[in-house]
Write a protein that holds these residues in place. Structure first.
Motif, short mmCIF file in Angstrom:
data_model
loop_
_atom_site.label_atom_id
_atom_site.label_comp_id
_atom_site.label_asym_id
_atom_site.label_seq_id
_atom_site.Cartn_x
_atom_site.Cartn_y
_atom_site.Cartn_z
N ASP A 195 0.82 -1.21 0.00
CA ASP A 195 0.00 0.00 0.00
C ASP A 195 0.85 1.27 0.00
OD1 ASP A 195 -2.16 -1.67 0.04
OD2 ASP A 195 -2.91 -1.04 1.99
N ARG A 196 2.04 1.19 0.54
CA ARG A 196 2.91 2.36 0.60
C ARG A 196 3.72 2.55 -0.68
NH1 ARG A 196 5.02 2.16 5.84
NH2 ARG A 196 3.02 3.07 6.30
N PHE A 197 4.28 1.48 -1.24
CA PHE A 197 5.25 1.60 -2.33
C PHE A 197 4.72 1.28 -3.72
CE2 PHE A 197 8.79 0.58 0.91
CZ PHE A 197 8.91 1.91 1.26
N ASP A 198 3.62 0.56 -3.86
CA ASP A 198 3.16 0.14 -5.18
C ASP A 198 2.82 1.34 -6.05
OD1 ASP A 198 2.46 -1.96 -7.05
OD2 ASP A 198 0.38 -1.33 -6.77
N HIS A 199 3.34 1.33 -7.28
CA HIS A 199 3.12 2.38 -8.28
C HIS A 199 3.55 3.77 -7.79
CE1 HIS A 199 0.97 -0.82 -10.31
NE2 HIS A 199 1.11 -0.10 -11.42
N THR A 200 4.73 3.80 -7.17
CA THR A 200 5.30 5.06 -6.73
C THR A 200 6.74 5.17 -7.19
OG1 THR A 200 6.16 4.24 -4.61
CG2 THR A 200 3.87 5.02 -4.62
N LEU A 201 7.31 6.36 -7.03
CA LEU A 201 8.74 6.58 -7.23
C LEU A 201 9.37 6.51 -5.84
CD1 LEU A 201 11.18 7.41 -9.00
CD2 LEU A 201 10.49 9.79 -8.62
N LEU A 202 10.17 5.48 -5.63
CA LEU A 202 10.72 5.24 -4.29
C LEU A 202 11.50 6.44 -3.76
CD1 LEU A 202 11.85 1.52 -4.64
CD2 LEU A 202 9.74 2.41 -3.62
N ASN A 203 12.21 7.13 -4.62
CA ASN A 203 13.00 8.29 -4.18
C ASN A 203 12.14 9.36 -3.52
OD1 ASN A 203 14.23 6.97 -6.64
ND2 ASN A 203 15.97 8.15 -5.88
N GLU A 204 10.86 9.40 -3.82
CA GLU A 204 9.98 10.40 -3.23
C GLU A 204 9.54 10.06 -1.81
OE1 GLU A 204 6.81 10.94 -6.08
OE2 GLU A 204 8.09 12.17 -7.39
N HIS A 205 9.83 8.86 -1.34
CA HIS A 205 9.48 8.45 0.02
C HIS A 205 10.60 8.91 0.96
CE1 HIS A 205 5.96 6.00 -0.95
NE2 HIS A 205 6.62 5.70 -2.06
N GLU A 206 10.57 10.19 1.28
CA GLU A 206 11.66 10.80 2.03
C GLU A 206 11.75 10.33 3.48
OE1 GLU A 206 11.27 15.00 1.34
OE2 GLU A 206 11.84 14.79 -0.77
N ASP A 207 10.71 9.67 3.98
CA ASP A 207 10.78 9.08 5.32
C ASP A 207 11.71 7.86 5.33
OD1 ASP A 207 8.98 10.96 6.17
OD2 ASP A 207 7.28 9.59 6.29
N TYR A 208 11.95 7.29 4.16
CA TYR A 208 12.73 6.05 4.07
C TYR A 208 14.01 6.20 3.25
CZ TYR A 208 8.27 4.29 5.66
OH TYR A 208 7.12 4.10 6.37
N PHE A 209 13.98 7.03 2.23
CA PHE A 209 15.11 7.14 1.30
C PHE A 209 15.58 8.58 1.21
CE2 PHE A 209 12.17 3.77 -0.21
CZ PHE A 209 12.96 2.68 0.14
N ASN A 210 16.85 8.76 0.83
CA ASN A 210 17.44 10.09 0.79
C ASN A 210 18.42 10.14 -0.37
OD1 ASN A 210 19.46 12.18 1.32
ND2 ASN A 210 18.45 12.43 3.31
#
Length: 152
Positions: free
Chosen positions: A74-89
Motif C-alpha cells: 500500500d505504501r510503495f506500489d506504483h510510486t517513485l521510491l525516491n519520493e518516500h523521504e521518510d525512508y530514502f534520501n
C-alpha cells in the motif's frame, strides 16, 4: 505466482511464516557511479518476508498474511521510491533506494509493526527480487545473534 525456494535462515522459533507479494515501483540511484541506474526506471519487485515466533495471536496467526503485504504494498506500489523521504534520501548513499536499501527498509517497516503486536514475532529475513536474475537478501544479523546466543 511461481513456487519459489528461498535461502533459509536458522532461528530458534517454533513457527515460521513466509509471505510472497509483488509491487511495481520506479527509482533511480543518484550517483554518477550507478551507470544506467542513475536514470529513472521501474521494476516489478517480488518480495518474500520471513517472520518467526513462538506465540500465536488471538486469531491463531503468528501474523496475518494480508497485514504484511499491506504494510509494504500500500505504501510503495506504483510510486517513485525516491519520493518516500521518510525512508530514502538522495544525499546519503546508505539511504539511496538500491535493492539492498529497499530490502533493509522493508525489514525495518515490518519489524516496527511486529514489535507493536501482543505476541511479538520477529522478521528474520527479507528476500527482494528486482529482476528475474537479480535479488538481495537482508537478514538482521544482530537480532539473529541475540536470538541464537551469539552462535550465529
Amino acid at each position: 505466482m511461481l513456487q519459489q525456494i528461498y535461502p533459509q535462515v536458522q532461528h530458534p522459533f517454533s513457527y515460521e511464516l513466509n509471505k510472497d507479494f509483488q509491487f511495481a515501483a520506479a527509482h533511480y540511484v543518484p550517483s554518477d557511479k550507478a551507470g544506467k541506474c542513475q536514470r529513472v526506471h521501474g521494476h516489478t519487485y517480488f518480495a518474500n518476508i520471513t517472520v518467526a515466533g513462538d506465540k500465536l495471536d488471538e486469531t491463531g496467526f503468528l501474523v496475518n498474511f494480508s497485514t504484511i503485504k499491506q504494510i509494504i504494498h500500500d505504501r510503495f506500489d506504483h510510486t517513485l521510491l525516491n519520493e518516500h523521504e521518510d525512508y530514502f534520501n538522495n544525499e546519503v548513499p546508505n539511504l539511496f533506494p538500491t535493492t539492498e536499501v529497499v530490502a533493509r527498509t522493508i525489514y525495518e517497516m515490518i519489524a516496527e509493526y511486529l514489535a507493536s503486536t501482543e505476541n511479538k514475532p520477529v522478521c528474520v529475513q527479507v528476500f527482494l527480487r528486482e529482476t528475474p536474475t537479480s535479488y538481495c537478501i537482508y537478514r538482521p544479523v544482530e537480532l539473529l545473534r541475540q536470538l541464537q546466543g551469539g552462535r550465529f
